[in-house]
Design an enzyme around this catalytic site. Structure first.
Site, PDB file in Angstrom:
ATOM      1  N   ARG A  48       6.879 -14.082  10.915  1.00  0.00           N
ATOM      2  CA  ARG A  48       7.227 -12.838  11.613  1.00  0.00           C
ATOM      3  C   ARG A  48       6.020 -12.148  12.229  1.00  0.00           C
ATOM      4  O   ARG A  48       6.147 -11.042  12.770  1.00  0.00           O
ATOM      5  CB  ARG A  48       7.938 -11.888  10.641  1.00  0.00           C
ATOM      6  CG  ARG A  48       9.335 -12.359  10.275  1.00  0.00           C
ATOM      7  CD  ARG A  48       9.841 -11.754   8.978  1.00  0.00           C
ATOM      8  NE  ARG A  48      11.197 -12.170   8.645  1.00  0.00           N
ATOM      9  CZ  ARG A  48      11.545 -13.384   8.197  1.00  0.00           C
ATOM     10  NH1 ARG A  48      10.619 -14.319   8.035  1.00  0.00           N
ATOM     11  NH2 ARG A  48      12.808 -13.676   7.940  1.00  0.00           N
ATOM     12  N   PHE A  81       8.816   0.412  13.500  1.00  0.00           N
ATOM     13  CA  PHE A  81       8.719   0.016  12.084  1.00  0.00           C
ATOM     14  C   PHE A  81       8.521  -1.497  11.990  1.00  0.00           C
ATOM     15  O   PHE A  81       9.436  -2.278  12.272  1.00  0.00           O
ATOM     16  CB  PHE A  81      10.012   0.430  11.371  1.00  0.00           C
ATOM     17  CG  PHE A  81      10.062   0.059   9.920  1.00  0.00           C
ATOM     18  CD1 PHE A  81       9.287   0.731   8.995  1.00  0.00           C
ATOM     19  CD2 PHE A  81      10.879  -0.964   9.467  1.00  0.00           C
ATOM     20  CE1 PHE A  81       9.332   0.407   7.644  1.00  0.00           C
ATOM     21  CE2 PHE A  81      10.936  -1.306   8.119  1.00  0.00           C
ATOM     22  CZ  PHE A  81      10.157  -0.615   7.212  1.00  0.00           C
ATOM     23  N   PHE A 125       2.420   1.833   0.572  1.00  0.00           N
ATOM     24  CA  PHE A 125       2.838   3.078  -0.086  1.00  0.00           C
ATOM     25  C   PHE A 125       2.218   4.300   0.593  1.00  0.00           C
ATOM     26  O   PHE A 125       2.799   5.398   0.569  1.00  0.00           O
ATOM     27  CB  PHE A 125       2.434   3.015  -1.566  1.00  0.00           C
ATOM     28  CG  PHE A 125       3.082   4.056  -2.420  1.00  0.00           C
ATOM     29  CD1 PHE A 125       4.418   3.958  -2.779  1.00  0.00           C
ATOM     30  CD2 PHE A 125       2.349   5.138  -2.897  1.00  0.00           C
ATOM     31  CE1 PHE A 125       5.022   4.926  -3.571  1.00  0.00           C
ATOM     32  CE2 PHE A 125       2.937   6.105  -3.698  1.00  0.00           C
ATOM     33  CZ  PHE A 125       4.275   5.999  -4.034  1.00  0.00           C
ATOM     34  N   GLU A 126       1.033   4.132   1.188  1.00  0.00           N
ATOM     35  CA  GLU A 126       0.322   5.255   1.816  1.00  0.00           C
ATOM     36  C   GLU A 126       0.737   5.466   3.279  1.00  0.00           C
ATOM     37  O   GLU A 126       0.348   6.460   3.898  1.00  0.00           O
ATOM     38  CB  GLU A 126      -1.193   5.027   1.756  1.00  0.00           C
ATOM     39  CG  GLU A 126      -1.824   5.259   0.397  1.00  0.00           C
ATOM     40  CD  GLU A 126      -1.534   4.170  -0.635  1.00  0.00           C
ATOM     41  OE1 GLU A 126      -1.417   2.991  -0.229  1.00  0.00           O
ATOM     42  OE2 GLU A 126      -1.402   4.492  -1.833  1.00  0.00           O
ATOM     43  N   PHE A 165      -3.380  -4.005   2.529  1.00  0.00           N
ATOM     44  CA  PHE A 165      -2.827  -4.990   1.591  1.00  0.00           C
ATOM     45  C   PHE A 165      -2.230  -6.130   2.419  1.00  0.00           C
ATOM     46  O   PHE A 165      -1.522  -5.897   3.395  1.00  0.00           O
ATOM     47  CB  PHE A 165      -1.736  -4.323   0.742  1.00  0.00           C
ATOM     48  CG  PHE A 165      -1.606  -4.894  -0.633  1.00  0.00           C
ATOM     49  CD1 PHE A 165      -2.192  -4.276  -1.731  1.00  0.00           C
ATOM     50  CD2 PHE A 165      -0.900  -6.062  -0.835  1.00  0.00           C
ATOM     51  CE1 PHE A 165      -2.063  -4.801  -3.007  1.00  0.00           C
ATOM     52  CE2 PHE A 165      -0.763  -6.595  -2.107  1.00  0.00           C
ATOM     53  CZ  PHE A 165      -1.346  -5.968  -3.196  1.00  0.00           C
ATOM     54  N   HIS A 173       6.313  -4.791  -8.490  1.00  0.00           N
ATOM     55  CA  HIS A 173       6.603  -3.440  -8.007  1.00  0.00           C
ATOM     56  C   HIS A 173       7.116  -3.440  -6.575  1.00  0.00           C
ATOM     57  O   HIS A 173       7.108  -2.406  -5.915  1.00  0.00           O
ATOM     58  CB  HIS A 173       5.345  -2.572  -8.092  1.00  0.00           C
ATOM     59  CG  HIS A 173       4.852  -2.395  -9.482  1.00  0.00           C
ATOM     60  ND1 HIS A 173       5.617  -1.831 -10.479  1.00  0.00           N
ATOM     61  CD2 HIS A 173       3.685  -2.731 -10.055  1.00  0.00           C
ATOM     62  CE1 HIS A 173       4.929  -1.818 -11.603  1.00  0.00           C
ATOM     63  NE2 HIS A 173       3.760  -2.374 -11.373  1.00  0.00           N
ATOM     64  N   THR A 211       4.017  -8.927  -6.431  1.00  0.00           N
ATOM     65  CA  THR A 211       4.091  -7.782  -7.346  1.00  0.00           C
ATOM     66  C   THR A 211       5.459  -7.631  -7.975  1.00  0.00           C
ATOM     67  O   THR A 211       6.470  -7.920  -7.348  1.00  0.00           O
ATOM     68  CB  THR A 211       3.740  -6.472  -6.589  1.00  0.00           C
ATOM     69  OG1 THR A 211       3.879  -5.386  -7.497  1.00  0.00           O
ATOM     70  CG2 THR A 211       4.628  -6.235  -5.394  1.00  0.00           C
TER      71      THR A 211
HETATM   72  N1  INI Z   1       0.970  -2.733  -0.801  1.00  0.00           N
HETATM   73  C1  INI Z   1       1.362  -3.438   0.269  1.00  0.00           C
HETATM   74  O1  INI Z   1       1.184  -2.980   1.414  1.00  0.00           O
HETATM   75  N2  INI Z   1       1.966  -4.635   0.116  1.00  0.00           N
HETATM   76  C2  INI Z   1       2.193  -5.183  -1.130  1.00  0.00           C
HETATM   77  O2  INI Z   1       2.752  -6.305  -1.187  1.00  0.00           O
HETATM   78  C3  INI Z   1       1.761  -4.459  -2.259  1.00  0.00           C
HETATM   79  N3  INI Z   1       1.927  -5.015  -3.569  1.00  0.00           N
HETATM   80  O3  INI Z   1       2.292  -6.189  -3.674  1.00  0.00           O
HETATM   81  O4  INI Z   1       1.695  -4.368  -4.588  1.00  0.00           O
HETATM   82  C4  INI Z   1       1.138  -3.201  -2.079  1.00  0.00           C
HETATM   83  N4  INI Z   1       0.717  -2.484  -3.137  1.00  0.00           N
HETATM   84  C5  INI Z   1      -0.219  -1.383  -3.015  1.00  0.00           C
HETATM   85  C6  INI Z   1       0.449  -0.043  -2.723  1.00  0.00           C
HETATM   86  O5  INI Z   1       0.972  -0.025  -1.402  1.00  0.00           O
HETATM   87  C7  INI Z   1      -0.543   1.105  -2.848  1.00  0.00           C
HETATM   88  O6  INI Z   1      -1.567   0.962  -1.892  1.00  0.00           O
HETATM   89  C8  INI Z   1      -1.177   1.200  -4.226  1.00  0.00           C
HETATM   90  O7  INI Z   1      -0.191   1.260  -5.228  1.00  0.00           O
HETATM   91  C9  INI Z   1      -2.086   2.458  -4.342  1.00  0.00           C
HETATM   92  O8  INI Z   1      -1.349   3.648  -4.166  1.00  0.00           O
END
Ligand code: INI
Length: 160
Positions: free
Chosen positions: A130, A116, A60-61, A25, A91, A89
């Protein structure tokens, strides 16, 4: 008083195996963080043959991949690279918080240092600032910092 302070760029890092987890992402930002991490590892004279890079879908992963890498026994040091940008997002908190908390938990549970550099920024401009080619690339800082931490942990454990 005995002081333990290490400069990772001047330490013997030849035997270190480094695992890097990157999220796709905002991939162009994360590629720039990875270039920074590679520069940092070069400054530490890490053998490129001892570096593996794994890409996951999003931030998230990252903790799950980091835990799997940490418990594999293949690496002494890990580096986590990603970019969570608020504008992208609603989220933001649901992705950024679990990612940083998860990485901190993996580090503490496994004892492996994890550099990190998962950026959490308000906008893309801040993320670009950054992850540039000069000083201030958070990927470079994270890679060098993780190696420094590995040396600190070795010194704490060493018999004296
Ligand atoms: N994942 C990111 O790494 N950066 C983001 O800004 C982001 N946004 O904006 O939603 C994002 N979403 C995806 C998330 O990490 C998961 O891959 C997804 O929800 C599937 O599990």
């Amino acid at each position: 008083m005995t002081r333990f302070k290490f400069d990772a760029t001047k330490s013997d890092n030849r035997a270190l195996r480094v695992g890097i987890v990157c999220s796709r992402f905002n991939e162009f930002i994360v590629e720039a963080l990875l270039a920074g991490a590679q520069r940092g590892l070069e400054k530490c004279a890490i053998d490129p043959n001892n570096v593996d890079v794994f890409w996951v879908p999003g931030a998230f992963e990252i903790p799950l991949a980091a835990r799997t890498m940490a418990t594999s026994g293949r690496y002494e040091v890990l580096v986590a690279l990603g970019a969570v940008i608020r504008g992208d997002t609603a989220h933001f908190e649901y992705v950024a918080g679990p990612c940083s908390d998860g990485i901190a938990r993996v580090q503490q549970d496994t004892g492996l240092p994890i550099g990190f550099a998962v950026l959490t920024t308000e906008n893309v401009e801040q993320a670009i600032e950054r992850s540039g080619p000069d000083a201030g690339n958070k990927g470079e800082e994270a890679a060098i910092g993780a190696i420094e931490t590995w040396h600190v942990l070795q010194a704490i454990r060493a018999p004296r």
